[in-house]
Design an enzyme around this catalytic site. Structure first.
Site, PDB file in Angstrom:
ATOM      1  N   HIS A   1      -3.616  -5.389  -8.936  1.00 11.63           N
ATOM      2  CA  HIS A   1      -4.319  -4.169  -8.693  1.00 11.63           C
ATOM      3  C   HIS A   1      -6.125  -4.755  -8.970  1.00 11.63           C
ATOM      4  O   HIS A   1      -6.298  -5.395  -9.951  1.00 11.63           O
ATOM      5  CB  HIS A   1      -4.304  -2.940  -9.409  1.00 11.63           C
ATOM      6  CG  HIS A   1      -5.058  -1.742  -9.197  1.00 11.63           C
ATOM      7  ND1 HIS A   1      -5.163  -1.202  -7.865  1.00 11.63           N
ATOM      8  CD2 HIS A   1      -6.027  -1.093 -10.069  1.00 11.63           C
ATOM      9  CE1 HIS A   1      -6.053  -0.282  -7.989  1.00 11.63           C
ATOM     10  NE2 HIS A   1      -6.567  -0.423  -9.435  1.00 11.63           N
TER      11      HIS A   1
ATOM     12  N   MET B   1       0.801  -1.268   0.164  1.00 12.27           N
ATOM     13  CA  MET B   1       0.164  -0.088   0.237  1.00 12.27           C
ATOM     14  C   MET B   1       0.896   1.252  -0.146  1.00 12.27           C
ATOM     15  O   MET B   1       0.392   2.380   0.382  1.00 12.27           O
ATOM     16  CB  MET B   1      -1.006  -0.074   1.089  1.00 12.27           C
ATOM     17  CG  MET B   1      -1.968  -1.357   1.268  1.00 12.27           C
ATOM     18  SD  MET B   1      -2.889  -1.379  -0.278  1.00 12.27           S
ATOM     19  CE  MET B   1      -4.108  -0.122  -0.241  1.00 12.27           C
TER      20      MET B   1
HETATM   21  C1  GRF Z   1      -5.822  -6.769  -2.833  1.00  6.31           C
HETATM   22  O1  GRF Z   1      -7.406  -6.407  -3.126  1.00  6.31           O
HETATM   23  C2  GRF Z   1      -4.859  -6.100  -3.486  1.00  6.31           C
HETATM   24  O2  GRF Z   1      -5.010  -6.035  -4.919  1.00  6.31           O
HETATM   25  C3  GRF Z   1      -5.026  -4.708  -2.829  1.00  6.31           C
HETATM   26  O3  GRF Z   1      -4.769  -4.752  -1.583  1.00  6.31           O
HETATM   27  C4  GRF Z   1      -5.493  -6.185  -1.289  1.00  6.31           C
HETATM   28  C5  GRF Z   1      -4.652  -6.958  -0.567  1.00  6.31           C
HETATM   29  O4  GRF Z   1      -5.079  -8.049  -0.209  1.00  6.31           O
HETATM   30  N1  GRF Z   1      -4.098  -3.579  -3.503  1.00  6.31           N
HETATM   31  P1  GRF Z   1      -4.445  -9.174   0.565  1.00  6.31           P
HETATM   32  O5  GRF Z   1      -3.580  -8.600   1.772  1.00  6.31           O
HETATM   33  O6  GRF Z   1      -3.627  -9.927  -0.431  1.00  6.31           O
HETATM   34  O7  GRF Z   1      -5.333 -10.097   1.183  1.00  6.31           O
END
Ligand code: GRF
Length: 214
Positions: A116, A97
């Protein structure tokens, strides 16, 4: 004796959140669906589910929170040092993030990919699923999707596309049901994209272990 060009690819996974996409990669590596080894998982959030999942799987972890007052390039230099030391072939952003600067990306040309939860050119940035759902409620959207793309520069959720999949939005969807469908699509697409890259990669990997001695 025949010489095989096949070599297990070394992955670093950068993840900030619960780590369900990391888990999909861990499971695919364990099942042999992917001929990859996750050698390092880094999270900017020390208590993240991603770090716990990595530790459970016996993968090396690094919690790398930002120092108070640290600027983005400074953070990215520390991050790059850690990933370079792990001597990886590919860096996978799986729910990472933080926006990365060239202080990081410049070390790994052609070797950083991002997942994404939206289609190319649509809904860049955070809360893409929530925004897709809001547009659906407003009557302007009937589908969303997921993409995996290279990260060549500081563009947000932008870069050469490796794989995409559309995800329909059903009339009776709730945000939760749509989120579940998108996340299922992400888990499958990320593994598919990595398989696709391994079948097309040249004998010399894009990332030539910049400071490593392998
Ligand atoms: C996913 O939806 C990814 O695409 C977004 O954040 C979420 C992360 O999910 N950027 P996780 O931590 O892999 O469960």
């Amino acid at each position: 004796m025949p010489v095989s060009l096949s070599m297990t690819r070394r992955l670093a996974v950068l993840a900030s959140g619960r780590g369900s996409n990391l888990q999909a990669l861990i499971d695919a590596c364990a099942a042999g669906t992917l001929d990859d080894e996750i050698v390092l998982v880094v999270s900017d959030r020390p208590g993240s589910g991603a770090l716990a999942r990595a530790a459970d799987a016996g993968v090396a972890t690094l919690a790398l929170p930002r120092f108070a007052g640290e600027d983005r390039p400074g953070y990215d230099r520390r991050l790059a040092d850690a990933v370079i030391a792990a001597e990886v072939d590919l860096v996978v952003l799986a729910g990472w993030m933080r926006l990365l600067t060239m202080e990081f990306l410049g070390h790994f040309p052609g070797a950083v990919i991002n997942l994404h939860p939206a289609l190319p050119g649509e809904l860049p940035g955070t809360a893409a699923i929530e925004r897709a759902f809001a547009e659906h409620r407003a009557g302007t959207r009937s589908r969303t999707g997921v993409m995996v793309h290279f990260v060549p520069d500081e563009g947000v959720d932008d870069g050469p596309v490796i794989a995409t999949v559309e995800v329909p939005i059903e009339p009776d969807d709730t945000l939760d049901s749509l989120s579940d469908r998108v996340h299922d699509a992400e888990h499958a697409l990320l593994v598919d994209a990595l398989r696709q890259l391994s079948s097309t990669r040249s004998p010399s990997p894009a990332l030539a272990h910049p400071k490593g001695s392998r």
